[in-house]
Design a protein around this motif. Sequence first.
Motif, PDB file in Angstrom:
ATOM      1  N   SER A 149     -20.557 -54.054  29.630  1.00  0.00           N
ATOM      2  CA  SER A 149     -21.994 -53.807  29.682  1.00  0.00           C
ATOM      3  C   SER A 149     -22.532 -53.594  28.276  1.00  0.00           C
ATOM      4  O   SER A 149     -21.876 -52.982  27.430  1.00  0.00           O
ATOM      5  N   GLU A 150     -23.737 -54.089  28.029  1.00  0.00           N
ATOM      6  CA  GLU A 150     -24.372 -53.886  26.729  1.00  0.00           C
ATOM      7  C   GLU A 150     -25.011 -52.510  26.620  1.00  0.00           C
ATOM      8  O   GLU A 150     -25.223 -52.005  25.521  1.00  0.00           O
ATOM      9  N   GLU A 151     -25.327 -51.896  27.739  1.00  0.00           N
ATOM     10  CA  GLU A 151     -25.834 -50.524  27.772  1.00  0.00           C
ATOM     11  C   GLU A 151     -24.674 -49.595  28.139  1.00  0.00           C
ATOM     12  O   GLU A 151     -23.629 -50.061  28.613  1.00  0.00           O
ATOM     13  N   PRO A 152     -24.837 -48.284  27.974  1.00  0.00           N
ATOM     14  CA  PRO A 152     -23.755 -47.359  28.352  1.00  0.00           C
ATOM     15  C   PRO A 152     -23.668 -47.178  29.868  1.00  0.00           C
ATOM     16  O   PRO A 152     -23.867 -46.078  30.402  1.00  0.00           O
ATOM     17  N   CYS A 153     -23.366 -48.264  30.573  1.00  0.00           N
ATOM     18  CA  CYS A 153     -23.293 -48.253  32.036  1.00  0.00           C
ATOM     19  C   CYS A 153     -21.862 -47.932  32.458  1.00  0.00           C
ATOM     20  O   CYS A 153     -21.125 -48.807  32.935  1.00  0.00           O
ATOM     21  N   PHE A 154     -21.480 -46.687  32.275  1.00  0.00           N
ATOM     22  CA  PHE A 154     -20.100 -46.268  32.484  1.00  0.00           C
ATOM     23  C   PHE A 154     -20.068 -44.956  33.269  1.00  0.00           C
ATOM     24  O   PHE A 154     -20.981 -44.132  33.188  1.00  0.00           O
ATOM     25  N   PRO A 284      -0.564 -52.176  26.852  1.00  0.00           N
ATOM     26  CA  PRO A 284      -0.960 -50.953  26.150  1.00  0.00           C
ATOM     27  C   PRO A 284      -0.096 -49.773  26.587  1.00  0.00           C
ATOM     28  O   PRO A 284       0.255 -49.646  27.765  1.00  0.00           O
ATOM     29  N   THR A 285       0.242 -48.937  25.649  1.00  0.00           N
ATOM     30  CA  THR A 285       1.072 -47.759  25.947  1.00  0.00           C
ATOM     31  C   THR A 285       0.262 -46.470  25.904  1.00  0.00           C
ATOM     32  O   THR A 285       0.785 -45.407  26.227  1.00  0.00           O
ATOM     33  N   ASP A 286      -0.989 -46.569  25.485  1.00  0.00           N
ATOM     34  CA  ASP A 286      -1.833 -45.387  25.357  1.00  0.00           C
ATOM     35  C   ASP A 286      -2.558 -45.142  26.675  1.00  0.00           C
ATOM     36  O   ASP A 286      -3.369 -45.954  27.118  1.00  0.00           O
ATOM     37  N   ASN A 287      -2.262 -44.029  27.325  1.00  0.00           N
ATOM     38  CA  ASN A 287      -2.897 -43.678  28.596  1.00  0.00           C
ATOM     39  C   ASN A 287      -4.016 -42.674  28.342  1.00  0.00           C
ATOM     40  O   ASN A 287      -3.752 -41.531  27.944  1.00  0.00           O
ATOM     41  N   TRP A 288      -5.239 -43.110  28.567  1.00  0.00           N
ATOM     42  CA  TRP A 288      -6.403 -42.268  28.294  1.00  0.00           C
ATOM     43  C   TRP A 288      -6.969 -41.751  29.613  1.00  0.00           C
ATOM     44  O   TRP A 288      -7.502 -42.513  30.413  1.00  0.00           O
ATOM     45  N   LYS A 289      -6.855 -40.456  29.827  1.00  0.00           N
ATOM     46  CA  LYS A 289      -7.451 -39.831  31.011  1.00  0.00           C
ATOM     47  C   LYS A 289      -8.942 -39.653  30.742  1.00  0.00           C
ATOM     48  O   LYS A 289      -9.377 -38.659  30.191  1.00  0.00           O
ATOM     49  N   PHE A 290      -9.664 -40.643  31.162  1.00  0.00           N
ATOM     50  CA  PHE A 290     -11.090 -40.738  30.883  1.00  0.00           C
ATOM     51  C   PHE A 290     -11.850 -39.783  31.794  1.00  0.00           C
ATOM     52  O   PHE A 290     -11.640 -39.764  33.007  1.00  0.00           O
ATOM     53  N   THR A 291     -12.727 -38.974  31.230  1.00  0.00           N
ATOM     54  CA  THR A 291     -13.531 -38.055  32.039  1.00  0.00           C
ATOM     55  C   THR A 291     -15.007 -38.378  31.865  1.00  0.00           C
ATOM     56  O   THR A 291     -15.405 -39.112  30.953  1.00  0.00           O
ATOM     57  N   GLN A 292     -15.810 -37.791  32.719  1.00  0.00           N
ATOM     58  CA  GLN A 292     -17.251 -38.029  32.626  1.00  0.00           C
ATOM     59  C   GLN A 292     -17.802 -37.537  31.300  1.00  0.00           C
ATOM     60  O   GLN A 292     -18.825 -38.052  30.826  1.00  0.00           O
ATOM     61  N   GLU A 293     -17.157 -36.573  30.678  1.00  0.00           N
ATOM     62  CA  GLU A 293     -17.643 -36.096  29.386  1.00  0.00           C
ATOM     63  C   GLU A 293     -17.295 -37.044  28.245  1.00  0.00           C
ATOM     64  O   GLU A 293     -17.681 -36.791  27.097  1.00  0.00           O
ATOM     65  N   ASP A 294     -16.589 -38.143  28.544  1.00  0.00           N
ATOM     66  CA  ASP A 294     -16.402 -39.210  27.560  1.00  0.00           C
ATOM     67  C   ASP A 294     -17.539 -40.222  27.615  1.00  0.00           C
ATOM     68  O   ASP A 294     -17.583 -41.143  26.795  1.00  0.00           O
ATOM     69  N   VAL A 295     -18.443 -40.060  28.574  1.00  0.00           N
ATOM     70  CA  VAL A 295     -19.660 -40.880  28.638  1.00  0.00           C
ATOM     71  C   VAL A 295     -20.757 -40.058  27.966  1.00  0.00           C
ATOM     72  O   VAL A 295     -21.302 -39.123  28.551  1.00  0.00           O
TER      73      VAL A 295
END
Length: 870
Positions: A149-154, A284-295
């Motif tokens: 997405s070109e906008e922060p649609c995450f 990829p070997t990097d596991n990123w536990k993505f949270t809403q605070e990363d948006v």
Amino acid sequence: MNTKSMSSSQLRLGVALVMIFACLLPNAARSQTAYFIDGYHGGIWGHFPDWNTKFMADQLKSHPNWKINLELEPETWDDAKKKDLSAYNEFRDLFTNDSTKNRIEYVNPDYAQSYLFDIEGESIIAQFYYGIKMVHRHFPTATFPVYSSEEPCFTSALPEILTSYGFKYASLKNPNTCWGGYTSAYGGELVNMIGPDGTSIITSPRYAVEALQPGSTWQTIASGNSPEYIKACFAVGIKHPIGMTIQDAGWKYGPMLRDGSKAYQPTEYTTWANYFENLAIKNPTDNWKFTQEDVLVSLVWGSQILQRIAQEVRISENKLVSTEKLAAISKIYNGTPYPQSDFDVAWRPLLLSQHHDCWIVPYNGRYGNTWADKVVTWTSTTNSIADSVVRLDIAPAANGKILGETRYVRIYNTLGVKRNEQVAAEVPEDWKGKNISVINDTGVAVASQVVTDSASAKPQVIFNADVPAMGYTTYQLKLQKVLPSKSISVTVLKNGNYHIESDLYSITLNPHKGGAITSLIAKTLNNKEFVDKANSRSFNELRGNFYNDGGFHSTADSAAKISIIEQGPERVKLQIDGTIDHHAFTQWLTVDKGQRRIDMRVKINWKGSPGIGEAAPPNTFKATNPKKAFYNDKEKLLAMFPLNLKDQKVYKNAPFDVLQSRLKNTFFTSWDSIKNNILLNWVDVTDGNNNYGIALLVDHTTNYTHGEDFPLGLTLEYSGIGLWGRNYAIKGPTDVHYSLIPHAGKWDKSGLWTASEEWNEPLIVNVSDAMPAGAKYRSLVDAKNTGYDVTSLNADGNDLTIRVFNAEGSNAPQEIIFDGKANRAELVELDGRKRADVQMKKDASGKTILTLDMPRFGIRTIKLYSVSKL
């Protein structure tokens, strides 16, 4: 370099060091190939000139090495086909022709390019469902391997939603359109983005070295593949760096990195699918536990125009989802045709009202037809259709006798858990002033109270109703002696304070402090006092900086008048009338017997449009200045709640997610230090040991405030300069509904997700003169207090689809009861693919028991085939 998420200052320092090192790289390293994502974003609702279809086709033919990634609203193609059929056919041929099809990829089929973080989970699912369906109408062979997405649609739940729709990869880059935000800088070439349920999707992140562009408040350094950016990537071991700008439709550049541009060379254009599958590293070997605070996003929270949009969208979301469930219940029990075509029509305007432009540029458009005006029309259309497609009253018996002294109340519950909540049933005018008794489905009288609805001035009887999961029950109203019951008391103390005493709470309000709450004791929670009496701020005061009128003002600055407008065995309702500065406000505080939720509503009748927040003089907005007045939440008008909780922790919900906040505070004043302080449905503050907490629920998506030395606050108003220098003025009253839930234990143990869903989907009451046909009491789907939330229920011919979200349950297998028969049951993905069989068995009454096994925050869709009622 540490590739973990860093602060903006750490990131800038790290990038500077990397770039210095990159300049020392040998020439051989500099000749490595970099890659670039180009394409088009927008559509007929955002921006898509009539010539754009032909322009894309011509440019693709003129530039054989160019590849484009499309994020065009799916409805665009209906319009393009009508406006220029020849260009439409030409572009469609390029999309499907074997020699050119790999040069065009649809990367975001979301129906209306929604931000996603600001809407409910079922809306996100619908955005993709209807968007993919529309794209396939025009491009039947289109596949969707990558989301971008070109906008922060995450949003944090994307891994599970995307993979269930068949996506294999995702991008978290939006380098050229960061006005509304961006994601945390993290990692290298590719990472495994892990959602809250543990689902993983291979992702191109905003690299740890992808800094924000100096002198800009809308770009990162990846927007044009500058030599500095690419060299910084090579320096940290990113072997296949990629930049991106998905152009606005209507730009006439053709290939973005044209001859003479300052982009790194060699750079190759690519589609996202080609990049992931043929160019980038494989594992990829990097596991990123993505949270809403990363948006990391910030809109003009608190502005009245955005507040109203969010309220209108929330009303329609709740209404449409609950109506779909009601229609499915009616289909199973009564054979009423399920109106899928009507629901399809109703979803479209709701999805459009969730378009990101509604939220970030609400004033854009001609007078009377701005994005905000469109939202009013769109949500009104959705509401009208939802109200008309299903009749709440199950058909009366053919020989139903109308009795003058009896009315029948059918109460519907659209959640998968049984509920005991207060409901209000309208009674005839000629019953006014008479004794009205409420009888439950077993013939037993229950406590009740007659009140007058403030909106319609019609009499209502209120009572606590027991309603089964995903079903209904039937009560009777009779003209007979009322069951005596102990009242909730309100007393005026010697000092003038008002004191409420209910079965759950002792609450004291001080009229001399604008009606602020000076004590809130939860009697069933060891008499816990929740008000921090030592705090300089008052509990439930409204306070903000009126920058043209002397600075900070508060409702606690002057006395208010408190009136008792309802008092009886079931409910107490107080009205507080006061002023903030010279503006009149009214607050209503409602306490119901047996109910944890303390309901509040505030209405402020503004005189004109006072400036509220940090002062930003007109004509001083500069796009290049990272400091923005509307970022400063400390000076906005806040409802404040200083809490008597030590070592406070914060939890908050997001679509299909709940997270513990890692923020020390929610505050920022600059674009390069944005934080996620969004309040979707609720935010919960507990003590350090999770012994006690208090949750704040609100009727729209907004933001909240909190810090180590700053109390929990709800943003109610900002009036001043917003994005692009627009004046976000006040036009009419501010009217917001919010609630507090004191509780013991952590959010899941205290059932806050379920409480929020009860707030979103209240019990539905229908009063009739005749006894409705069928059983008095039915429960179609019962999640049996597993912690599962039944988020949707839909009929498809003789089949039934049930979607379940594990909000508060364990990871162990759980059982759900279906009040009917089915030939078989399957778990299906969101795109319809079979996932697994579902184990079925019968209980002693013949009901179907379904066994589910899913992790916390997991989403599962069950399809029951050839369903019939018992």
